[in-house]
Design a protein around this motif. Sequence first.
Motif, PDB file in Angstrom:
ATOM      1  N   ALA A 227       0.874  -1.155  -0.092  1.00 20.40           N
ATOM      2  CA  ALA A 227       0.065  -0.011   0.106  1.00 20.40           C
ATOM      3  C   ALA A 227       0.552   1.282   0.053  1.00 20.40           C
ATOM      4  O   ALA A 227       0.258   2.346  -0.239  1.00 20.40           O
ATOM      5  CB  ALA A 227      -0.991   0.085   1.301  1.00 20.40           C
ATOM      6  N   ALA A 228       2.173   0.940   0.215  1.00 18.66           N
ATOM      7  CA  ALA A 228       2.883   2.265   0.347  1.00 18.66           C
ATOM      8  C   ALA A 228       2.911   2.803  -1.224  1.00 18.66           C
ATOM      9  O   ALA A 228       3.009   2.140  -2.318  1.00 18.66           O
ATOM     10  CB  ALA A 228       4.554   2.090   0.612  1.00 18.66           C
ATOM     11  N   THR A 229       3.210   4.409  -1.012  1.00 18.97           N
ATOM     12  CA  THR A 229       3.267   5.001  -2.353  1.00 18.97           C
ATOM     13  C   THR A 229       4.630   5.002  -3.055  1.00 18.97           C
ATOM     14  O   THR A 229       5.478   4.434  -2.492  1.00 18.97           O
ATOM     15  CB  THR A 229       2.786   6.367  -2.409  1.00 18.97           C
ATOM     16  OG1 THR A 229       3.962   6.974  -1.424  1.00 18.97           O
ATOM     17  CG2 THR A 229       1.482   6.634  -1.625  1.00 18.97           C
ATOM     18  N   SER A 230       4.777   5.271  -4.344  1.00 18.75           N
ATOM     19  CA  SER A 230       6.101   5.169  -4.934  1.00 18.75           C
ATOM     20  C   SER A 230       6.689   6.203  -4.404  1.00 18.75           C
ATOM     21  O   SER A 230       8.161   6.088  -4.499  1.00 18.75           O
ATOM     22  CB  SER A 230       5.797   5.288  -6.557  1.00 18.75           C
ATOM     23  OG  SER A 230       5.244   6.552  -6.616  1.00 18.75           O
ATOM     24  N   ALA A 231       6.464   7.140  -3.650  1.00 20.52           N
ATOM     25  CA  ALA A 231       7.291   8.239  -3.058  1.00 20.52           C
ATOM     26  C   ALA A 231       7.781   7.668  -1.581  1.00 20.52           C
ATOM     27  O   ALA A 231       8.496   8.250  -1.309  1.00 20.52           O
ATOM     28  CB  ALA A 231       6.667   9.470  -2.958  1.00 20.52           C
TER      29      ALA A 231
END
Length: 259
Positions: A227-231
């Motif tokens: 669920a972590a963003t690409s950022a």
Amino acid sequence: MPFDEIGDGVYRRRYEALDQNIGIVLGSAGVLVIDTRSVPSHGEEIAGDLAGLTPLPVRWVINTHWHWDHVLGNSVFSEAEIWGHRRCLEVMQSDPEGIKAAARSWLPDLTTELEQTVVVPPSTIFDTNVAMDLGDRVVRLLYRGKGHTDADITVRVGDVVFAGDLLEEGAPPVFGDGYPLQWPDTITAHLANPPRLTVPGHGDIMDGDAVNGQIEELRDVARRCAAATSAGELDLVGAPYPDEVMLSAMDRSLLERGL
Ligand SMILES: [Zn+2]
């Protein structure tokens, strides 16, 4: 510490350095040693301790993966067949200095010994599963995909499994070379036939509840990483492990996802 007999002719010896577990299996034709510790002098210590357990020679060594603390005692057992996954051989052949450098960063007091240490990779490799014949018993090695590294294998002897660092007791799992998104399914596949006891690479022996608890934690890590963003924004609230461990897992998951 003494050898703990955890099955018929199956032992683990827990060494204080890195709280590490070494496995021993006695066969009619010789002794099997699972992992060889961090430097040749540690391997010599295993060999010396074994002399108090059995007069049989060490005929086989298994490396559960290519991390320095599991393989750099191999040179002590160069008379034995050394078994490991194909990828374990490839990494040890292609980057012996990298493996030794990682050891030096953890063990600066052993720099001199490490400079002289010869990296001896497995001599017998396999891809998915193989049975070893110890004379009067069979030991099964399995590879079920990426997890703690790209080369983790488990060793099954009757109803006991040696899990290498796919499982870790007393400290969080180590994600630095890991594949956190695939890890939970990999360890679940290894233990599809649940053993009576599981010996992690480090820490205390685990029963089924302890194993299932750790797999749930690994699934929680995988969900959060997915669920972590690409950022690189990761939900740390209520996470199963300390922030630095979670962030290490997230970094690896971004590589895993090709981000
Ligand atoms: Zn490891």
